[in-house]
Design an enzyme around this catalytic site. Structure first.
Site, PDB file in Angstrom:
ATOM      1  CG  ASP A   1      -0.253  -0.004   2.537  1.00  0.00           C
ATOM      2  OD1 ASP A   1       0.696  -0.793   2.688  1.00  0.00           O
ATOM      3  OD2 ASP A   1      -0.665   0.755   3.436  1.00  0.00           O
TER       4      ASP A   1
ATOM      5  CD  GLU B   1       4.095   1.047   7.019  1.00  0.00           C
ATOM      6  OE1 GLU B   1       4.869   1.416   7.936  1.00  0.00           O
ATOM      7  OE2 GLU B   1       3.740   1.819   6.099  1.00  0.00           O
TER       8      GLU B   1
ATOM      9  CD  GLU C   1       8.589   1.062   5.960  1.00  0.00           C
ATOM     10  OE1 GLU C   1       8.794   2.076   5.246  1.00  0.00           O
ATOM     11  OE2 GLU C   1       7.460   0.538   6.053  1.00  0.00           O
TER      12      GLU C   1
END
Length: 376
Positions: A68, A133, A162
């Protein structure tokens, strides 16, 4: 076009704004299934989650990411359409290029390459992907972990993709994260006419001295792993919109980012004590989106990632616990070591989000090197 760049472009083309996945995970699972992975789709509410594994037993090394993305903002502000990947000046542009479809593509390619070269590797390599997330994160990794704990599924080591780097891939890794404690504070007053303040109670005036003390408070000094706890007010709302009415209520949104020196319950108690000391009639609704976690010096995964980044760049990476929160906060309580390593984070959530093509094309080899070192 390289395999990782091609896959990153395919993922960017899918407008998967939270909590929508828009087929990203179907594309990923088809590739991994063809490579011999067992793929389990775990949908909770509107959220898609994918758990793909190869091998058996422990240790279990999982890569963690999300498909997402945040909304684009005004699309007219982008140099090129946000969901049409574009290559300019050695960079790949598009929403999610850095956060974090580039990393997801690199994880997939690295896992394919690793099991192709080492089909009988020890332990288990895995990929966990969610489409929740960037949102409230209740039906994403948090819900998956709850399911895993009930089923006895383990994760021993977790690499989160990340974007962690400052200027180039591998210059900074995150070995932990601060906790996040949020509060919605309701200050009660009594509405009235501004010309008759003796017949009313202004909640703004009542709260102001307490806010001054809260903002000036030293909550802790931090420690060698975490900076001092920070307190911020993100929103204050009061008033009727008329300049001749004393409001009857004030609502403030507050947040703590804290390390392992302080506990959430202690911070809450100290806030209540300050409000009481100033005679503020208030109630607070607290929520904790994640507790602080740390993979300590000497942890196997931390050492491996440091070694892999050193081999990549020829320099020691900075080891940090800064930044916001990540889904690693849900994995750490399983007893897993968690380290975050990914591309440069300078453009995440911005207009014209982008990632260096050179960094993106080196990322699969970095993830592969981590796997090789973990299972050596």
């Amino acid at each position: 076009m390289s395999d990782v760049l091609d896959l990153a472009c395919e993922l960017i083309r899918r407008p998967s704004v939270t909590p929508s996945d828009k087929g990203c995970q179907a594309l990923i699972s088809a590739r991994l299934a063809a490579a011999g992975f067992t793929c389990r789709h775990m949908r909770f509410g509107e959220v898609d989650n994918l758990w793909a594994t190869h091998g058996a037993g422990g240790p279990v090394l999982a890569f963690l990411g999300h498909t997402d993305v945040v909304p684009t903002g005004p699309e007219g502000s982008w140099t090129s359409p946000p969901f049409e990947p574009a290559l300019r000046g050695g960079r790949l542009f598009g929403r999610g290029a850095a956060d974090m479809k580039g990393s997801v593509a690199a994880m997939v390619v690295a896992l394919e390459d690793f099991v192709r070269a080492h089909p009988d590797h020890p332990g288990t390599v895995a990929l966990l992907i969610t489409s929740d997330e960037e949102g409230v994160a209740t039906d994403g990794v948090k819900r998956v972990v709850e399911t895993f704990l009930a089923e006895g599924v383990r994760i021993d080591h977790c690499v989160v993709g990340e974007p962690s780097a400052k200027t180039t891939l591998g210059d900074l890794i995150r070995v932990g994260r601060r906790g996040s404690l949020s509060g919605t504070l309701h200050v009660r007053g009594m509405q009235g006419h501004v010309a008759y303040p003796d017949k009313a109670l202004n909640p703004i005036h009542a709260f102001a001295p307490a806010l001054t003390e809260l903002a000036a408070q030293c909550w802790d000094e931090g420690n060698e792993d975490f900076p001092p706890t920070s307190f911020q007010v993100s929103n204050i709302n009061s008033g009727t919109g008329a300049n001749n009415v004393i409001p009857g209520e004030l609502v403030a949104l507050v947040n703590f980012r804290y390390g392992t020196v302080s506990a959430a319950a202690d911070l809450q108690a100290r806030v209540q004590a300050i409000l009481a000391r100033h005679g503020v009639d208030a109630s607070i609704e607290w929520s904790t989106s994640g507790a602080p976690f740390l993979t300590p010096v000497g942890g196997r995964l931390r050492e491996v990632v440091v070694d892999a980044c050193r081999a990549l760049r020829g320099e020691e990476p900075e080891q940090s616990t800064g930044g916001g929160t990540s889904d690693g906060r849900f994995i750490a309580p399983m007893g897993a070591e968690v380290v975050e390593v990914g591309p440069v984070n300078a453009t995440i959530h911005k207009v014209d989000e982008c990632v260096s093509v050179a960094d993106l094309e080196r990322l699969p080899s970095l993830y592969s090197d981590i796997m090789l070192r973990m299972f050596a």
